[in-house]
Design a protein around this motif. Structure first.
Motif, PDB file in Angstrom:
ATOM      1  N   ASN A  30     -48.353  34.662   9.501  1.00 18.72           N
ATOM      2  CA  ASN A  30     -47.067  34.540   8.813  1.00 18.72           C
ATOM      3  C   ASN A  30     -46.365  33.198   9.033  1.00 18.72           C
ATOM      4  N   GLY A  31     -46.967  32.298   9.816  1.00 18.31           N
ATOM      5  CA  GLY A  31     -46.408  30.965   9.982  1.00 18.31           C
ATOM      6  C   GLY A  31     -45.236  30.863  10.936  1.00 18.31           C
ATOM      7  N   ASN A  32     -44.971  31.931  11.703  1.00 24.47           N
ATOM      8  CA  ASN A  32     -43.927  31.876  12.715  1.00 24.47           C
ATOM      9  C   ASN A  32     -44.579  31.599  14.069  1.00 24.47           C
ATOM     10  N   ILE A  33     -44.349  30.394  14.596  1.00 26.76           N
ATOM     11  CA  ILE A  33     -45.063  29.935  15.780  1.00 26.76           C
ATOM     12  C   ILE A  33     -44.100  29.763  16.944  1.00 26.76           C
ATOM     13  N   GLY A  34     -44.417  30.399  18.059  1.00 25.22           N
ATOM     14  CA  GLY A  34     -43.663  30.205  19.284  1.00 25.22           C
ATOM     15  C   GLY A  34     -44.341  29.151  20.146  1.00 25.22           C
ATOM     16  N   PRO A  48     -46.577  22.351   6.916  1.00 20.11           N
ATOM     17  CA  PRO A  48     -45.150  22.147   6.605  1.00 20.11           C
ATOM     18  C   PRO A  48     -44.373  23.416   6.276  1.00 20.11           C
ATOM     19  N   THR A  49     -45.046  24.515   5.954  1.00 16.40           N
ATOM     20  CA  THR A  49     -44.328  25.752   5.645  1.00 16.40           C
ATOM     21  C   THR A  49     -44.099  26.622   6.882  1.00 16.40           C
ATOM     22  N   PHE A  50     -44.661  26.228   8.017  1.00 18.83           N
ATOM     23  CA  PHE A  50     -44.521  27.025   9.242  1.00 18.83           C
ATOM     24  C   PHE A  50     -43.134  26.812   9.859  1.00 18.83           C
ATOM     25  N   HIS A  51     -42.716  27.800  10.641  1.00 21.58           N
ATOM     26  CA  HIS A  51     -41.465  27.726  11.393  1.00 21.58           C
ATOM     27  C   HIS A  51     -41.788  27.789  12.881  1.00 21.58           C
ATOM     28  N   THR A  52     -41.099  26.960  13.679  1.00 21.78           N
ATOM     29  CA  THR A  52     -41.392  26.903  15.106  1.00 21.78           C
ATOM     30  C   THR A  52     -40.170  27.297  15.930  1.00 21.78           C
ATOM     31  N   TYR A  53     -40.443  27.924  17.069  1.00 25.80           N
ATOM     32  CA  TYR A  53     -39.408  28.370  17.999  1.00 25.80           C
ATOM     33  C   TYR A  53     -39.901  28.041  19.405  1.00 25.80           C
ATOM     34  N   GLU A 110     -39.503  34.661  30.145  1.00 20.52           N
ATOM     35  CA  GLU A 110     -39.476  33.562  29.171  1.00 20.52           C
ATOM     36  C   GLU A 110     -40.032  33.983  27.815  1.00 20.52           C
ATOM     37  N   VAL A 111     -41.080  34.824  27.816  1.00 18.51           N
ATOM     38  CA  VAL A 111     -41.620  35.307  26.542  1.00 18.51           C
ATOM     39  C   VAL A 111     -40.602  36.177  25.825  1.00 18.51           C
ATOM     40  N   ASP A 112     -39.879  37.009  26.570  1.00 18.96           N
ATOM     41  CA  ASP A 112     -38.829  37.836  25.956  1.00 18.96           C
ATOM     42  C   ASP A 112     -37.738  36.960  25.340  1.00 18.96           C
ATOM     43  N   ARG A 113     -37.387  35.869  26.025  1.00 20.08           N
ATOM     44  CA  ARG A 113     -36.377  34.963  25.478  1.00 20.08           C
ATOM     45  C   ARG A 113     -36.865  34.301  24.187  1.00 20.08           C
ATOM     46  N   LEU A 114     -38.133  33.945  24.187  1.00 20.40           N
ATOM     47  CA  LEU A 114     -38.706  33.343  22.977  1.00 20.40           C
ATOM     48  C   LEU A 114     -38.702  34.336  21.826  1.00 20.40           C
ATOM     49  N   MET A 115     -39.177  35.552  22.077  1.00 22.22           N
ATOM     50  CA  MET A 115     -39.284  36.548  21.006  1.00 22.22           C
ATOM     51  C   MET A 115     -37.916  36.991  20.500  1.00 22.22           C
ATOM     52  N   ALA A 116     -36.888  36.866  21.344  1.00 16.02           N
ATOM     53  CA  ALA A 116     -35.540  37.207  20.892  1.00 16.02           C
ATOM     54  C   ALA A 116     -35.049  36.232  19.832  1.00 16.02           C
ATOM     55  N   LYS A 117     -35.586  35.022  19.833  1.00 15.31           N
ATOM     56  CA  LYS A 117     -35.198  34.022  18.830  1.00 15.31           C
ATOM     57  C   LYS A 117     -35.780  34.351  17.460  1.00 15.31           C
ATOM     58  N   GLU A 118     -36.967  34.980  17.440  1.00 16.16           N
ATOM     59  CA  GLU A 118     -37.605  35.361  16.173  1.00 16.16           C
ATOM     60  C   GLU A 118     -38.659  36.440  16.460  1.00 16.16           C
ATOM     61  N   PRO A 119     -38.306  37.693  16.251  1.00 15.25           N
ATOM     62  CA  PRO A 119     -39.251  38.786  16.525  1.00 15.25           C
ATOM     63  C   PRO A 119     -40.525  38.725  15.690  1.00 15.25           C
ATOM     64  N   ILE A 150     -42.491  36.206  15.310  1.00 12.06           N
ATOM     65  CA  ILE A 150     -43.502  35.277  15.841  1.00 12.06           C
ATOM     66  C   ILE A 150     -44.819  36.018  16.021  1.00 12.06           C
ATOM     67  N   ASP A 151     -45.882  35.471  15.449  1.00 14.69           N
ATOM     68  CA  ASP A 151     -47.187  36.127  15.598  1.00 14.69           C
ATOM     69  C   ASP A 151     -48.194  35.296  16.392  1.00 14.69           C
ATOM     70  N   THR A 152     -47.835  34.055  16.727  1.00 12.81           N
ATOM     71  CA  THR A 152     -48.725  33.184  17.489  1.00 12.81           C
ATOM     72  C   THR A 152     -47.879  32.365  18.454  1.00 12.81           C
ATOM     73  N   ILE A 153     -48.307  32.328  19.728  1.00 11.84           N
ATOM     74  CA  ILE A 153     -47.588  31.554  20.733  1.00 11.84           C
ATOM     75  C   ILE A 153     -48.529  30.495  21.298  1.00 11.84           C
TER      76      ILE A 153
END
Length: 201
Positions: free
Chosen positions: A125-129, A151-156, A184-193, A195-198
């Motif tokens: 889905n292009g949501n990258i942690g 360029p269509t991906f979103h990063t957190y 730290e992973v919980d903090r990351l996932m709270a920014k964008e649930p 996220i499918d790839t870290i």
């Protein structure tokens, strides 16, 4: 030594150098050796000055260049920066400014671009942690590469200052390490649930 002997020695493939600020790069070295068992390797870990993640760009660049020069002196024609912080803060300057003066036939590669290339194959889905040292996160290197290649991906991002000390003190498998990783992973996932790839940066 005559010129023909010098040229012949220069053309003989030397060992591949792998550099990290500590022990973490050994995991990368092991994977490279599995894929390319026909080569010799020299691993250099700068445990005395680790961690790099909280140091300035100038210091990381200076330490990394010292390591690259040392590995070149050991006969390496290729050096891989297995350190994310060194790749983020020093690689481009070394490639553009130092290599042409040291030896334009030698190569220094990092871990950021190959990782970003692979992310395009993995994410659905292009949501990258991105988790990493404070230095890697502050550099924005992963976000820049992802923006160029995907360029269509979103990063957190999430800086994880405790992770390197846990590894360097051989505590990565301890119950206490689990607490800091989950935090730290919980903090990351709270920014964008979504996220499918870290990326472990």
């Amino acid at each position: 030594m005559d010129k023909s002997t010098a040229n012949n020695q220069h053309s003989v493939p030397g060992p591949i150098g792998v550099f990290d600020s500590g022990y973490g790069g050994l995991t990368i070295l092991n994977q490279i050796r599995e894929l390319l068992p026909q080569y010799d390797y020299i691993y250099l870990g700068d445990n005395a000055r680790a961690p790099y993640g909280t140091r300035s760009f100038d210091i990381v660049y200076r330490f990394t260049l010292e390591a690259v020069r040392y590995l070149f002196d050991q006969g390496c024609h290729l050096v891989i920066l297995a350190c994310n912080t060194a790749s983020a803060k020093a690689l481009r300057t070394i490639q553009q400014n130092d290599l042409p003066l040291i030896d334009p036939d030698r190569r220094v590669l990092g871990v950021i671009r190959p990782t970003v290339e692979k992310v395009g194959e993995i994410s659905r889905n292009g949501n990258i942690g991105i988790v990493g040292t404070p230095g890697t996160i502050r550099s924005g290197s992963y976000e820049l590469e992802i923006a160029k290649l995907h360029p269509t991906f979103h990063t957190y991002t999430q800086a994880c200052p405790m992770w390197v000390p846990l590894v360097e003190n051989r505590e990565a498998s301890s119950p206490g390490a689990d607490y800091f990783v989950k935090q730290e992973v919980d903090r990351l996932m709270a920014k964008e649930p979504a996220i499918d790839t870290i990326i472990l940066g």
